[in-house]
Design an enzyme around this catalytic site. Structure first.
Site, PDB file in Angstrom:
ATOM      1  N   LYS A 114       0.827  -1.214   0.000  1.00 52.26           N
ATOM      2  CA  LYS A 114       0.000   0.000   0.000  1.00 52.26           C
ATOM      3  C   LYS A 114       0.860   1.262   0.000  1.00 52.26           C
ATOM      4  O   LYS A 114       0.449   2.288  -0.525  1.00 52.26           O
ATOM      5  CB  LYS A 114      -1.008  -0.018   1.154  1.00 52.26           C
ATOM      6  CG  LYS A 114      -2.068  -1.107   0.948  1.00 52.26           C
ATOM      7  CD  LYS A 114      -3.361  -0.899   1.698  1.00 52.26           C
ATOM      8  CE  LYS A 114      -4.364  -1.977   1.274  1.00 52.26           C
ATOM      9  NZ  LYS A 114      -5.607  -1.974   2.041  1.00 52.26           N
TER      10      LYS A 114
ATOM     11  N   LYS B 182      -3.954 -11.043  -6.488  1.00 52.46           N
ATOM     12  CA  LYS B 182      -5.265 -11.329  -5.871  1.00 52.46           C
ATOM     13  C   LYS B 182      -6.348 -10.369  -6.389  1.00 52.46           C
ATOM     14  O   LYS B 182      -6.045  -9.228  -6.757  1.00 52.46           O
ATOM     15  CB  LYS B 182      -5.166 -11.298  -4.344  1.00 52.46           C
ATOM     16  CG  LYS B 182      -5.267  -9.937  -3.717  1.00 52.46           C
ATOM     17  CD  LYS B 182      -5.681  -9.992  -2.235  1.00 52.46           C
ATOM     18  CE  LYS B 182      -5.932  -8.569  -1.758  1.00 52.46           C
ATOM     19  NZ  LYS B 182      -6.574  -8.416  -0.483  1.00 52.46           N
TER      20      LYS B 182
ATOM     21  N   LYS C  56     -10.670  -5.239  -4.066  1.00 53.59           N
ATOM     22  CA  LYS C  56     -11.671  -4.180  -4.173  1.00 53.59           C
ATOM     23  C   LYS C  56     -11.108  -2.950  -4.843  1.00 53.59           C
ATOM     24  O   LYS C  56     -11.785  -2.247  -5.539  1.00 53.59           O
ATOM     25  CB  LYS C  56     -12.081  -3.730  -2.765  1.00 53.59           C
ATOM     26  CG  LYS C  56     -13.079  -4.567  -2.084  1.00 53.59           C
ATOM     27  CD  LYS C  56     -13.642  -3.736  -0.927  1.00 53.59           C
ATOM     28  CE  LYS C  56     -13.932  -4.604   0.275  1.00 53.59           C
ATOM     29  NZ  LYS C  56     -12.814  -4.668   1.212  1.00 53.59           N
TER      30      LYS C  56
END
Ligand code: ATP
Ligand code: LTN
Length: 331
Positions: free
Chosen positions: A114, A196, A199
């Site tokens: 992130k 993966k 969202k």
């Protein structure tokens, strides 16, 4: 609460749940309610570790709450609440931060990923995120934490924090165990099947949202990236097909051998269509129930208010004991 093992899990309201969230985590939460005491939470405080538009966050939080109910969480059986409504999480977080090492937090792959994705906002909350997650879990002395594989490292850290606290202050916290599904613990992106499904992916075709309509779902599966062979078999190196087989298996209950037999001699086109239809049909009742619940704001409010009250009562008892243990003066 009855004398059963305790389950805790949470999900971020960073957007609409994906098929990955559903298969890897949320859809397993409902069936656990009969055998365990379950506490589930929409973790809005975790969500603001990356920039959120306030109005959207509020909407996503309510949607997530209703979606969890639509996915089978029964507020009569489980405690279902919104994280920011229960102040003990933030309070326990501080104590746990003081029992978490900088080095441990620096090793978290989610923090590294992130930070790379948001280089202009590597804030302290993003860094200490796992300590807040440990607070969520330890506030209830949860035994088991159902999550997808990507959360295993955070859970390992929560265990270390609990053990460290227990060593310093005397045995107190239950050391939680991860509870990870055998099939579907990591659903991959439909466009880059080595990554993966997430969202926050920028490519909408990579992600199935559980509120997507049937046509959209089928279209996204039709475009899914596979390989240049034409054989529906589960084998190393066939990431795209392996992912589609995993998804098909988890919504139909069929094992890989019978899926291979079903599509022997058929092309990827037939297979992708079958996966798309199976997923859309499987999600149909969730969509219908969500549409009903989200209309009824008053009922949702009643549910999340009652959930927060129960969660606070429970976690306040833990926090009071923690405060005594670390040497704070009784109020
Ligand atoms: P974001 O992309 O915003 O970080 P996310 O899609 O990873 O979000 P979370 O709210 O972090 O979603 O995760 C909720 C639950 O879903 C967690 O238990 C997580 O392990 C699980 N999960 C998330 N993505 C997948 C996936 N692709 N496959 C299986 N499980 C997943
Ligand atoms: N970090 C998790 C969400 C989360 C969670 C938790 C999961 C926050 N607190 C406690 C299990 C238990 C995620 O990003 N999926």
């Amino acid at each position: 609460m009855e004398d059963k093992k305790l389950i805790f899990s949470g999900i971020q309201p960073t957007g609409t749940f994906t098929l990955g969230n559903y298969i890897g985590a949320v859809r397993n939460w409902g069936p656990l309610q009969d055998d365990y005491n379950c506490i589930y939470c929409v973790v809005d405080m975790h969500a603001i570790t990356v920039r959120q538009e306030p109005a959207k966050l509020r909407q996503n939080t309510l949607n997530s709450y209703a979606l969890l109910m639509a996915c089978g969480i029964d507020v009569e059986k489980s405690i279902l609440f919104i994280q920011s409504h229960v102040k003990t999480h933030a309070e326990l977080n501080w104590i746990l931060c003081c029992n978490t090492q900088f080095g441990e937090l620096s090793r978290m792959t989610q923090f590294k990923d992130k930070s790379k994705k948001h280089p202009d906002d590597i804030n302290a909350g993003l860094f200490t995120y796992p300590s807040l997650m440990a607070a969520d879990i330890l506030a209830y002395n949860a035994d088991l934490v159902p999550v997808g594989v990507d959360q295993k490292q955070h859970l390992e850290l929560a265990r270390n924090i609990a053990q460290r606290f227990n060593q310093r202050y005397g045995d107190f916290f239950t050391v939680p165990e991860p509870y990870i599904a055998e099939v579907g613990a990591k659903v991959m992106s439909l466009q880059e099947p080595s990554k993966k499904m997430s969202k926050s992916d920028d490519n909408p075709n990579a992600v199935i949202l559980i509120l997507d309509d049937k046509d959209t779902i089928i279209r996204k599966f039709k475009r899914a990236v596979t390989d240049s062979e034409a054989e529906v078999v589960y084998r190393e190196g066939k990431d795209g097909i392996n992912n589609l087989m995993t998804i098909y298996s988890s919504v139909t209950g069929k094992d890989f051998k019978s899926i291979e037999a079903e599509f022997a001699g058929k092309g990827y086109g037939d297979f992708k269509l079958a996966v798309g239809e199976a997923v859309a049909d499987h999600l149909e009742p969730v969509r219908t129930e969500f549409a009903r619940l989200i209309q009824d704001k008053a009922y949702l409010k009643e549910c999340y208010t009652a959930g927060a009250e129960k969660a606070l009562r429970y976690s306040q008892r833990t926090l009071n004991k923690v405060y005594r243990k670390v040497g704070f003066v009784d109020r």
